[in-house]
Structures are given as structure tokens and as C-alpha cells.
Design a protein around this motif. Structure first.
Motif, short mmCIF file in Angstrom:
data_model
loop_
_atom_site.label_atom_id
_atom_site.label_comp_id
_atom_site.label_asym_id
_atom_site.label_seq_id
_atom_site.Cartn_x
_atom_site.Cartn_y
_atom_site.Cartn_z
N THR A 74 204.03 -56.66 -0.43
CA THR A 74 204.92 -55.94 -1.34
C THR A 74 204.14 -54.94 -2.19
O THR A 74 204.56 -53.78 -2.36
CB THR A 74 205.68 -56.93 -2.25
OG1 THR A 74 206.42 -57.84 -1.43
CG2 THR A 74 206.63 -56.19 -3.19
N LEU A 75 202.98 -55.35 -2.70
CA LEU A 75 202.15 -54.44 -3.49
C LEU A 75 201.68 -53.25 -2.66
O LEU A 75 201.69 -52.10 -3.12
CB LEU A 75 200.93 -55.17 -4.07
CG LEU A 75 201.21 -56.11 -5.23
CD1 LEU A 75 199.98 -56.94 -5.55
CD2 LEU A 75 201.67 -55.34 -6.45
N LEU A 76 201.26 -53.51 -1.43
CA LEU A 76 200.82 -52.42 -0.55
C LEU A 76 201.96 -51.45 -0.24
O LEU A 76 201.77 -50.23 -0.26
CB LEU A 76 200.22 -52.99 0.73
CG LEU A 76 198.90 -53.74 0.56
CD1 LEU A 76 198.53 -54.47 1.84
CD2 LEU A 76 197.80 -52.79 0.13
N ILE A 77 203.13 -51.98 0.02
CA ILE A 77 204.29 -51.12 0.30
C ILE A 77 204.66 -50.31 -0.94
O ILE A 77 204.93 -49.10 -0.85
CB ILE A 77 205.48 -51.97 0.80
CG1 ILE A 77 205.18 -52.50 2.21
CG2 ILE A 77 206.78 -51.15 0.80
CD1 ILE A 77 206.18 -53.54 2.71
N LEU A 78 204.69 -50.95 -2.11
CA LEU A 78 205.00 -50.23 -3.34
C LEU A 78 204.00 -49.12 -3.59
O LEU A 78 204.38 -48.00 -3.96
CB LEU A 78 205.02 -51.19 -4.53
CG LEU A 78 206.24 -52.07 -4.68
CD1 LEU A 78 206.01 -53.10 -5.77
CD2 LEU A 78 207.46 -51.24 -4.98
N ASN A 79 202.71 -49.41 -3.40
CA ASN A 79 201.69 -48.41 -3.62
C ASN A 79 201.87 -47.24 -2.66
O ASN A 79 201.75 -46.08 -3.04
CB ASN A 79 200.30 -49.04 -3.46
CG ASN A 79 199.22 -48.17 -4.02
OD1 ASN A 79 199.29 -47.75 -5.16
ND2 ASN A 79 198.23 -47.86 -3.20
N TYR A 80 202.18 -47.52 -1.41
CA TYR A 80 202.42 -46.48 -0.42
C TYR A 80 203.63 -45.62 -0.81
O TYR A 80 203.58 -44.39 -0.76
CB TYR A 80 202.63 -47.10 0.97
CG TYR A 80 203.01 -46.09 2.00
CD1 TYR A 80 202.05 -45.28 2.60
CD2 TYR A 80 204.34 -45.92 2.39
CE1 TYR A 80 202.39 -44.33 3.55
CE2 TYR A 80 204.70 -44.98 3.34
CZ TYR A 80 203.72 -44.19 3.92
OH TYR A 80 204.08 -43.25 4.85
N LEU A 81 204.72 -46.28 -1.21
CA LEU A 81 205.93 -45.55 -1.59
C LEU A 81 205.71 -44.67 -2.82
O LEU A 81 206.17 -43.52 -2.86
CB LEU A 81 207.09 -46.52 -1.83
CG LEU A 81 207.61 -47.24 -0.58
CD1 LEU A 81 208.65 -48.29 -0.99
CD2 LEU A 81 208.18 -46.27 0.43
N VAL A 82 205.01 -45.20 -3.82
CA VAL A 82 204.73 -44.41 -5.02
C VAL A 82 203.88 -43.19 -4.65
O VAL A 82 204.14 -42.07 -5.11
CB VAL A 82 204.04 -45.27 -6.11
CG1 VAL A 82 203.46 -44.41 -7.21
CG2 VAL A 82 205.03 -46.26 -6.69
N ALA A 83 202.88 -43.39 -3.80
CA ALA A 83 202.03 -42.26 -3.38
C ALA A 83 202.83 -41.23 -2.59
O ALA A 83 202.65 -40.02 -2.78
CB ALA A 83 200.86 -42.78 -2.53
N GLU A 84 203.72 -41.67 -1.73
CA GLU A 84 204.55 -40.75 -0.95
C GLU A 84 205.48 -39.93 -1.85
O GLU A 84 205.57 -38.71 -1.71
CB GLU A 84 205.40 -41.52 0.08
CG GLU A 84 204.64 -41.92 1.31
CD GLU A 84 204.17 -40.72 2.13
OE1 GLU A 84 204.98 -39.84 2.43
OE2 GLU A 84 202.96 -40.68 2.44
#
Length: 174
Positions: A73-83
């Protein structure tokens, strides 16, 4: 209608999103300088913060699956925020902030130093790191969004007659 296992995992996802958002806002509020220059105190805070929020993310579930769900979940959130930050300027300004002008034309902007929690000693150190002896010799000094201080000398921003002529020749050759 969800099985207890799936319900627990979805609860971990919700908790992780809430903690991620809280920590992201907290880091953003702490200022650019705090994020860019990590001291031993900052590292200690980061390690203790990560330990303290771990239980808030997984709750009573200490299983491998619970930890894996929180991590994914943290990795996905970090990816989405960066995108989103990469494509949306307004969101990027909220998440990263904007550069702050600290010196303009040899004059220190004290209000900006205070707002960004940058000491005069830290500013003078950054000026010296750029090979300049005094802030009065600085055309621009900017606190970047990553916490670093960029310093430009007058000759770096004001084109000399020779540079100007060279640029004009380059443009004409094209």
C-alpha cells in the motif's frame, strides 16, 4: 459479506493510507530545510516515527500478510503521489512547495530566512560552499524544494558583452 481475513487486510489498507497522508503532511509542514539536510537528530526522528506508526497501520495484525499489505500500500501510494505530482503542477506545489528567494542582489531577505527556518550561519555556509566570500557578492540565493541552497554569482546571470556576442553568432549560424 467480506471474509474476516479480507476485511482485516482492507482495514490495513485504510489505516496505511491514513498514516501515509498524516506523515506526508507532517513532513511537508516541517519545511524544505528539514527534509533536505538530514542530521543525526532527523534520522533518529525518522526511525522512531516509522516505528511508532507501524502499529497504527497494521493494528493488531502482526502477520506477514498484514505487513506485506501495508508495504505494498505504501509503495502504491508513493507511486501514485509521484505520478500525480509529475503531471499536475498545482498538486506538485502542494506536495513539494516552491523555491524561496533568500538573497537578491546582495541583500538577504530576512523574512524568507525566518519563514523557512534557515539561519544566517547556514546561508553563509552555503555561500562559501559556492566559492563566494560574502553574501554581498551574490546575485541570487534560492532555497530549493529539496532543501539545498542554490547560489548564483552576478557573472552567472548577467551576460557579458562577449557572451552576448557569442550567443548572437550561435543563433545566426542556426
Amino acid at each position: 459479506m467480506l471474509s474476516p481475513g479480507l476485511h482485516t487486510l482492507l482495514e490495513i489498507v485504510g489505516r496505511t493510507v491514513a498514516v501515509y497522508t498524516l506523515v506526508l503532511v507532517g513532513i511537508r509542514i516541517s519545511g524544505k530545510r528539514e527534509v533536505g539536510q538530514m542530521t543525526p537528530f532527523d534520522l533518529t526522528l525518522l526511525l522512531l516515527l516509522s516505528n511508532s506508526v507501524q502499529n497504527a497501520m497494521t493494528g493488531p495484525d502482526t502477520s506477514l500478510a498484514g505487513g506485506a499489505v501495508a508495504a505494498v500500500t505504501l509503495l502504491i501510494l508513493n507511486y501514485l503521489v509521484a505520478e500525480v505530482a509529475g503531471t499536475n503542477r498545482r498538486f506538485r506545489k502542494i506536495i513539494q512547495g516552491q523555491p524561496s528567494l533568500l538573497i537578491h542582489d546582495g541583500e538577504v531577505i530576512a523574512a524568507h530566512l525566518a519563514r523557512e527556518h534557515v539561519s544566517m550561519d547556514a546561508l553563509e555556509c552555503a555561500v562559501r560552499e559556492h566559492g563566494i566570500t560574502s553574501y554581498k557578492e551574490v546575485a541570487l540565493a534560492v532555497l530549493e524544494v529539496d532543501g539545498s541552497i542554490s547560489v548564483l554569482k552576478y557573472e552567472e546571470i548577467q551576460p557579458t558583452a562577449q557572451n552576448h556576442l557569442a550567443r548572437r553568432r550561435f543563433i545566426k549560424k542556426r
